[in-house]
Design an enzyme around this catalytic site. Structure first.
Site, PDB file in Angstrom:
ATOM      1  N   CYS A 113      -3.106  -4.973   3.622  1.00  0.00           N
ATOM      2  CA  CYS A 113      -1.956  -5.781   4.031  1.00  0.00           C
ATOM      3  C   CYS A 113      -1.976  -7.209   3.488  1.00  0.00           C
ATOM      4  O   CYS A 113      -1.140  -8.019   3.876  1.00  0.00           O
ATOM      5  CB  CYS A 113      -1.858  -5.812   5.548  1.00  0.00           C
ATOM      6  SG  CYS A 113      -1.702  -4.171   6.266  1.00  0.00           S
ATOM      7  N   HIS A 149      -1.698 -12.276  10.184  1.00  0.00           N
ATOM      8  CA  HIS A 149      -1.285 -10.885  10.014  1.00  0.00           C
ATOM      9  C   HIS A 149      -1.107 -10.276  11.403  1.00  0.00           C
ATOM     10  O   HIS A 149      -1.862 -10.580  12.318  1.00  0.00           O
ATOM     11  CB  HIS A 149      -2.339 -10.118   9.210  1.00  0.00           C
ATOM     12  CG  HIS A 149      -2.062  -8.648   9.152  1.00  0.00           C
ATOM     13  ND1 HIS A 149      -0.866  -8.147   8.685  1.00  0.00           N
ATOM     14  CD2 HIS A 149      -2.799  -7.573   9.531  1.00  0.00           C
ATOM     15  CE1 HIS A 149      -0.896  -6.828   8.768  1.00  0.00           C
ATOM     16  NE2 HIS A 149      -2.041  -6.444   9.280  1.00  0.00           N
ATOM     17  N   LYS A 162      -1.043  -8.169  20.064  1.00  0.00           N
ATOM     18  CA  LYS A 162      -2.226  -8.721  20.740  1.00  0.00           C
ATOM     19  C   LYS A 162      -3.170  -9.493  19.808  1.00  0.00           C
ATOM     20  O   LYS A 162      -3.641 -10.571  20.158  1.00  0.00           O
ATOM     21  CB  LYS A 162      -3.031  -7.573  21.372  1.00  0.00           C
ATOM     22  CG  LYS A 162      -2.391  -6.958  22.603  1.00  0.00           C
ATOM     23  CD  LYS A 162      -2.961  -7.592  23.866  1.00  0.00           C
ATOM     24  CE  LYS A 162      -2.571  -6.853  25.136  1.00  0.00           C
ATOM     25  NZ  LYS A 162      -1.161  -6.897  25.488  1.00  0.00           N
ATOM     26  N   THR A 196     -11.747  -1.629  14.062  1.00  0.00           N
ATOM     27  CA  THR A 196     -10.842  -2.477  13.304  1.00  0.00           C
ATOM     28  C   THR A 196     -10.747  -3.896  13.867  1.00  0.00           C
ATOM     29  O   THR A 196     -10.270  -4.792  13.199  1.00  0.00           O
ATOM     30  CB  THR A 196      -9.409  -1.884  13.255  1.00  0.00           C
ATOM     31  OG1 THR A 196      -8.981  -1.688  14.597  1.00  0.00           O
ATOM     32  CG2 THR A 196      -9.381  -0.583  12.502  1.00  0.00           C
ATOM     33  N   ARG A 240     -11.502   1.459  17.189  1.00  0.00           N
ATOM     34  CA  ARG A 240     -11.834   0.158  17.785  1.00  0.00           C
ATOM     35  C   ARG A 240     -12.573  -0.754  16.808  1.00  0.00           C
ATOM     36  O   ARG A 240     -12.572  -1.966  16.951  1.00  0.00           O
ATOM     37  CB  ARG A 240     -12.689   0.349  19.047  1.00  0.00           C
ATOM     38  CG  ARG A 240     -11.953   1.032  20.156  1.00  0.00           C
ATOM     39  CD  ARG A 240     -12.034   0.205  21.451  1.00  0.00           C
ATOM     40  NE  ARG A 240     -11.012   0.649  22.393  1.00  0.00           N
ATOM     41  CZ  ARG A 240      -9.898  -0.022  22.627  1.00  0.00           C
ATOM     42  NH1 ARG A 240      -9.661  -1.151  22.013  1.00  0.00           N
ATOM     43  NH2 ARG A 240      -9.010   0.439  23.493  1.00  0.00           N
ATOM     44  N   GLU A 295       0.836  -1.200   0.000  1.00  0.00           N
ATOM     45  CA  GLU A 295       0.000   0.000   0.000  1.00  0.00           C
ATOM     46  C   GLU A 295       0.869   1.247   0.000  1.00  0.00           C
ATOM     47  O   GLU A 295       0.397   2.344   0.259  1.00  0.00           O
ATOM     48  CB  GLU A 295      -1.010  -0.008   1.143  1.00  0.00           C
ATOM     49  CG  GLU A 295      -0.483  -0.350   2.505  1.00  0.00           C
ATOM     50  CD  GLU A 295      -1.633  -0.555   3.493  1.00  0.00           C
ATOM     51  OE1 GLU A 295      -2.149   0.449   3.971  1.00  0.00           O
ATOM     52  OE2 GLU A 295      -2.001  -1.715   3.759  1.00  0.00           O
TER      53      GLU A 295
END
Ligand SMILES: [Zn+2]
Lengths: 141, 347
Positions: free
Chosen positions: B114, B236, B241, B203, B201, B82
């Protein structure tokens, strides 16, 4: 400033992208940039394209503090004459190395970097530069 | 006909910036950022590095591991990113030229946030299996963009991973692939904008987890495999986390995912992320072991792969530098130098 027109950029690109030089198949001499005639053999020479390994040593160097405009952002940087293991000497910036770390005789290897850009709108020139050779990965991992 | 990985290679620039050095500039609390993201530092490209140069370095390493493959035998080159240096002018052609793959090859730049390079691997698999090409190459590379002060600044980093796909001399066989795609506005960059925007959030659940979990489950259903059939899992890595949690949701243990988690010390390399994780696993995996790989691209989709390592891995992996070498080869820079690099490298 020296404006590089796209055709000129394109003609030199291949030899800069892959470190392509020439070799005389008659006497074994190697050349970078590539030549069309062997200066030793003249008409007996037989010139062919060759791709250099990218391994070499620093033959001499200088630290550039005041550079032409298109290289200004890199200052201070190391400009060196690198002797390739195949023989020819090439002028190149040395990267991933601090000015105080560079030494004559230092082993270096070719890497692929941006060479210059005319401005935010123009063509980006890519090609080889050299960095200190590091073979530690062969034994340490 | 079998299809799989013939060679793989990575590249990570040597500069790093610590989370503390970014947090200090913006008055953020470094401790809570580090524990919230599980990232302590990230890679930063040099002034003269961009997505094309990173892709070339990784591709050259992949070619070293593919030993007997001649550049002229590579019939397709895809670069997923990207942060392609040009809006119009393919990075893939630069990579093909720099490796001597030109001129008898097809090449294209791919975009899907990604995950573009895993889509490139799928395209190569199809072309190889269809008999159109002998080998294909897919490279994921990014010098990730982020707005100064944005939460992304703590993770958006630079790196590349390249894979040569073929039908013989495999270091790892790709047993099957499965994808899951939907239109989700979790992260985007409009044409002409310098920096991406994201849904905060938002995402997480409907984006990353929904796609990574569904693609991974879909693949295992298709193949009739389950968690116990895999020795490693790779996702990915937008932060430390998310992949760990996705692994737990699917029933994998920390041991399954740990070998791939390079994000803690190099950040999120965007298009390079899951493929750098896969390379880290190939660096240590034994013949016969199985790997589940699932990428994620915002917008949103995941490509999942079931991979089985072959005997050839032992002699091939030492032909190019491992991920660990690039992770440990580093030099720290401060925010001032980072800012100087960043304003010049953004794509
Ligand atoms: Zn001669």
């Amino acid at each position: 400033m020296s404006h590089i027109a796209p055709p000129a950029h394109w003609r030199r690109a291949k030899e800069r992208y892959r470190l392509l030089g020439s070799k005389c198949e008659n006497c074994g001499s190697t050349f970078f940039p590539p030549t069309k005639v062997c200066p030793k053999c003249r008409r007996k020479g037989k010139i062919a394209q060759t791709e250099f390994s990218g391994k070499g040593k620093i033959y001499s160097y200088t630290i550039i503090h005041s550079a032409p405009k298109m290289f200004e952002k890199y200052t201070p940087y190391i400009l060196a004459l690198v002797e390739l293991e195949e023989g020819p000497k090439v002028m190149s910036q040395i990267v991933d190395c601090k000015p105080e770390e560079v030494k004559i005789g230092m082993d270096v290897e070719a890497c692929f970097r941006k060479l210059f850009e005319q401005d935010g709108e123009g063509v980006i020139s890519y090609g080889f530069k050299f960095r200190p050779a590091d073979n530690s990965w062969k034994t340490s991992y | 006909m079998r299809v799989g990985i013939v060679g793989y290679g990575v590249y990570i620039p040597r500069y790093r910036i610590r989370v503390e050095d970014i947090a200090r500039v913006w008055g953020h609390d470094a401790g809570s950022i580090k524990s919230g993201l599980d990232v302590i530092e990230k890679s930063v490209p040099s002034l003269d590095e961009d997505t094309a140069t990173l892709a070339v370095e990784a591709a050259r390493n992949a070619l070293k591991r593919a030993k007997d493959v001649k550049p002229s035998e590579i019939g397709a080159v895809y670069v997923g990113s990207e942060s392609h240096p040009y809006a119009v002018k393919p990075t893939a052609a630069t990579v093909a030229e720099a490796l001597g793959i030109v001129p008898n090859t097809t090449a294209a730049d791919l975009e899907f946030a990604c995950k573009a390079a895993t889509a490139g691997i799928q395209a190569c698999m199809g072309l190889v299996r269809g008999g159109y090409i002998k080998y294909g190459m897919s490279v994921g590379a990014d010098t990730a963009q982020c707005a100064p002060g944005d939460a992304l600044e703590y993770t958006a980093s630079a790196g590349a991973a390249a894979y040569i796909i073929g039908g013989e001399n495999l270091v790892a066989e790709i047993e099957d692939t499965f994808s899951y795609t939907q239109d989700v506005p979790d992260f985007w960059r409009r044409e002409g904008s310098l920096y991406p925007r994201h849904g905060g959030r938002f995402t997480g659940e409907p984006a990353y987890f929904e796609h990574v979990i569904k693609a991974s489950k879909g693949l295992m259903e298709k193949l009739g495999t389950n968690v116990s059939d895999y020795n490693y899992v790779v996702f990915h890595m937008p932060n430390g986390k998310f992949p760990l949690r996705a692994a737990k949701i699917l029933g994998f243990t920390t041991e399954h995912i740990q070998p791939s988690l390079v994000v803690e010390v190099i950040g999120n390399t965007y298009s390079g992320s899951s493929l750098l994780g896969l390379a880290a696993v190939l660096d240590v995996a034994k013949a016969g072991e199985r790997i589940l790989l699932t990428s994620y691209g915002s917008g949103a989709g995941s490509d999942s792969f079931s991979i089985r390592v072959t005997d050839l891995i032992e002699e091939r992996r030492n032909l190019a530098p491992p991920v660990k070498y690039y992770v440990e080869r580093k030099e720290y820079i401060d925010y001032a130098l980072y800012a100087r690099n960043r304003c010049l490298y953004r794509g």
